[in-house]
Design an enzyme around this catalytic site. Structure first.
Site, PDB file in Angstrom:
ATOM      1  N   LYS A  83      37.913  39.747  37.841  1.00  0.00           N
ATOM      2  CA  LYS A  83      37.435  38.912  37.522  1.00  0.00           C
ATOM      3  C   LYS A  83      35.808  37.871  38.669  1.00  0.00           C
ATOM      4  O   LYS A  83      36.453  37.723  39.730  1.00  0.00           O
ATOM      5  CB  LYS A  83      38.190  37.473  36.854  1.00  0.00           C
ATOM      6  CG  LYS A  83      37.485  36.792  35.678  1.00  0.00           C
ATOM      7  CD  LYS A  83      38.778  35.746  35.879  1.00  0.00           C
ATOM      8  CE  LYS A  83      38.168  34.844  34.293  1.00  0.00           C
ATOM      9  NZ  LYS A  83      39.122  33.926  34.032  1.00  0.00           N
ATOM     10  N   VAL A  84      34.722  38.225  37.541  1.00  0.00           N
ATOM     11  CA  VAL A  84      33.662  37.518  38.511  1.00  0.00           C
ATOM     12  C   VAL A  84      33.251  36.252  37.684  1.00  0.00           C
ATOM     13  O   VAL A  84      33.065  35.847  36.453  1.00  0.00           O
ATOM     14  CB  VAL A  84      32.248  38.572  39.074  1.00  0.00           C
ATOM     15  CG1 VAL A  84      33.757  39.611  39.820  1.00  0.00           C
ATOM     16  CG2 VAL A  84      32.210  39.258  37.512  1.00  0.00           C
TER      17      VAL A  84
END
Ligand code: G3P
Length: 217
Positions: A83-84
């Protein structure tokens, strides 16, 4: 629509997965803090309990460290999704990681053009935050509809993961709007199968059955 659970409580996730209805999990740094346990141990337990995608978020803000964190997170289990955040460096990291074969979930999306950029970066998932938009007096579900139209216009394969879900009505409306997945807090998930007419109807059926004096087994 795929149902993900928005939680880092490994024990609760294991119990929810027993329903056979849980397709994946999303975590974030706040949920990890709430769980109060070792990050990597927690992720390993969650990934073992739920075979679908499990999002684990980087905490670096710069591209190089995000890539390094993403690589490390991906060593935890095959089903980890990196997850960014939806920032310049987050989008750049998403593009690199996806090109290397690491699936990414671009999080903290609050506009349709942000979602367009995430699709162009090749994201596997985009996470528009419905509840937080609604909290600010904006139209969270409208954002899902816009993203659906844009992705369909250009045949982007990025999956819309409706996030910051607060109610069953959010889940219903996200499904109607064509979200591919919704990530749902455990309490909202448990409320989805409840209805007062189901409870009272079942009570009446069982009362009438008892009166027949018969048994199935
Ligand atoms: O995990 C991301 C998102 O679902 C967080 O939701 O309730 O903190 O706005 P919330």
């Amino acid at each position: 629509m795929q149902i993900f659970i928005d939680s880092a409580d490994a024990a609760e996730l294991k119990a929810l997965a027993e329903t056979g209805l849980v397709d994946g999990v999303t975590t974030n740094p706040s949920l990890i803090a709430k769980a109060g346990r070792d990050f990597f141990e927690t992720l390993r337990e969650i990934c073992a309990a739920v075979p679908g995608p499990v999002s684990a978020e980087v905490v670096a803000q710069d591209y190089e460290t995000m890539i390094a964190e993403g690589h490390k997170l991906r060593t935890v289990a095959e089903n980890i999704v990196v997850k960014v955040p939806l920032t310049r460096d987050g989008l750049r990291a998403c593009k690199t990681l996806e090109e290397e074969g690491h699936p990414c979930n671009v999080t903290l999306c609050f506009s349709a053009v942000q979602a367009l950029l995430a699709a162009k970066a090749g994201a596997t998932f985009i996470s528009p935050f419905l509840g937080r938009l609604d909290d600010g007096g904006q139209d969270g579900m409208g954002l899902i509809r816009e993203i659906r139209m844009i992705y369909d216009n250009y045949d982007y394969q990025t999956q819309i993961l409706a996030a910051s879900i607060r109610s069953g009505a959010h889940v219903r409306d996200a499904a109607i709007a064509g979200a591919d997945c919704a990530t749902i807090p455990p309490a909202v998930f448990k409320a989805l199968y409840k209805h007062n007419l189901t409870d009272s109807g079942l009570e009446a059926f069982l009362k009438d059955w008892k009166a027949t004096g018969q048994k199935i087994l």
